[in-house]
Design a protein around this motif. Structure first.
Motif, PDB file in Angstrom:
ATOM      1  N   ALA A  31      40.783  62.017  30.859  1.00  0.00           N
ATOM      2  CA  ALA A  31      40.873  62.179  29.408  1.00  0.00           C
ATOM      3  C   ALA A  31      39.497  62.458  28.813  1.00  0.00           C
ATOM      4  CB  ALA A  31      41.495  60.940  28.766  1.00  0.00           C
ATOM      5  N   VAL A  32      38.479  61.806  29.334  1.00  0.00           N
ATOM      6  CA  VAL A  32      37.113  62.029  28.847  1.00  0.00           C
ATOM      7  C   VAL A  32      36.674  63.458  29.185  1.00  0.00           C
ATOM      8  CG1 VAL A  32      34.692  61.350  29.089  1.00  0.00           C
ATOM      9  CG2 VAL A  32      36.474  59.598  28.954  1.00  0.00           C
ATOM     10  N   THR A  33      37.002  63.929  30.371  1.00  0.00           N
ATOM     11  CA  THR A  33      36.668  65.310  30.763  1.00  0.00           C
ATOM     12  C   THR A  33      37.341  66.310  29.831  1.00  0.00           C
ATOM     13  OG1 THR A  33      36.393  64.668  33.062  1.00  0.00           O
ATOM     14  CG2 THR A  33      36.771  67.005  32.624  1.00  0.00           C
ATOM     15  N   ARG A  34      38.634  66.116  29.563  1.00  0.00           N
ATOM     16  CA  ARG A  34      39.336  67.014  28.640  1.00  0.00           C
ATOM     17  C   ARG A  34      38.711  66.955  27.254  1.00  0.00           C
ATOM     18  NH1 ARG A  34      43.604  64.743  31.250  1.00  0.00           N
ATOM     19  NH2 ARG A  34      44.113  63.403  29.479  1.00  0.00           N
ATOM     20  N   HIS A  35      38.342  65.755  26.824  1.00  0.00           N
ATOM     21  CA  HIS A  35      37.741  65.567  25.503  1.00  0.00           C
ATOM     22  C   HIS A  35      36.418  66.330  25.385  1.00  0.00           C
ATOM     23  CE1 HIS A  35      36.565  63.434  21.825  1.00  0.00           C
ATOM     24  NE2 HIS A  35      35.386  63.314  22.380  1.00  0.00           N
ATOM     25  N   LEU A  36      35.603  66.291  26.422  1.00  0.00           N
ATOM     26  CA  LEU A  36      34.280  66.911  26.371  1.00  0.00           C
ATOM     27  C   LEU A  36      34.299  68.423  26.577  1.00  0.00           C
ATOM     28  CD1 LEU A  36      32.187  64.302  28.366  1.00  0.00           C
ATOM     29  CD2 LEU A  36      32.183  64.682  25.897  1.00  0.00           C
ATOM     30  N   PHE A  37      35.195  68.923  27.418  1.00  0.00           N
ATOM     31  CA  PHE A  37      35.115  70.322  27.821  1.00  0.00           C
ATOM     32  C   PHE A  37      36.251  71.217  27.348  1.00  0.00           C
ATOM     33  CE2 PHE A  37      32.670  67.907  30.976  1.00  0.00           C
ATOM     34  CZ  PHE A  37      31.436  68.502  30.780  1.00  0.00           C
ATOM     35  N   TYR A  38      37.338  70.639  26.849  1.00  0.00           N
ATOM     36  CA  TYR A  38      38.472  71.447  26.424  1.00  0.00           C
ATOM     37  C   TYR A  38      38.875  71.077  25.008  1.00  0.00           C
ATOM     38  CZ  TYR A  38      38.729  72.245  31.412  1.00  0.00           C
ATOM     39  OH  TYR A  38      38.417  72.572  32.699  1.00  0.00           O
ATOM     40  N   ALA A  39      38.635  71.971  24.087  1.00  0.00           N
ATOM     41  CA  ALA A  39      39.005  71.730  22.693  1.00  0.00           C
ATOM     42  C   ALA A  39      40.037  72.764  22.278  1.00  0.00           C
ATOM     43  CB  ALA A  39      37.784  71.824  21.787  1.00  0.00           C
TER      44      ALA A  39
END
Length: 86
Positions: free
Chosen positions: A33-41
């Motif tokens: 979830a943190v990876t998606r939050h940082l790299f996918y908007a």
């Protein structure tokens, strides 16, 4: 000239503001979830809540803006104090 209403200082020229990004939340316990939050908007068309800062007063607040028309719908402080924009 585009204007944005600071909840503390009233309507101001848009050049006095800094865009800080969309309001997003994630759980720090979930690494994916943190990876998606940082790299996918997402890039939705429609109303979006965003963080803004009034530079002269250093006031950080939230604004709801329609991404298709670039119209500011409303602004408010994180504690809930709200102003309406025309």
């Amino acid at each position: 000239m585009k204007r944005l209403t600071c909840p503390m200082n009233g309507p101001r020229d848009i050049t006095e503001f800094q865009y800080l990004g969309p309001l997003r939340s994630t759980r720090a316990e979930d690494p994916s979830a943190v990876t998606r939050h940082l790299f996918y908007a997402g890039n939705p068309i429609g109303p979006l809540v965003e963080w803004w800062r009034h530079r002269p007063s250093n006031t950080v607040f939230l604004a709801e803006r329609h991404t298709g028309t670039d119209r500011i719908i409303r602004t408010w402080l994180p504690d809930g104090s709200e102003t309406q924009n025309a």
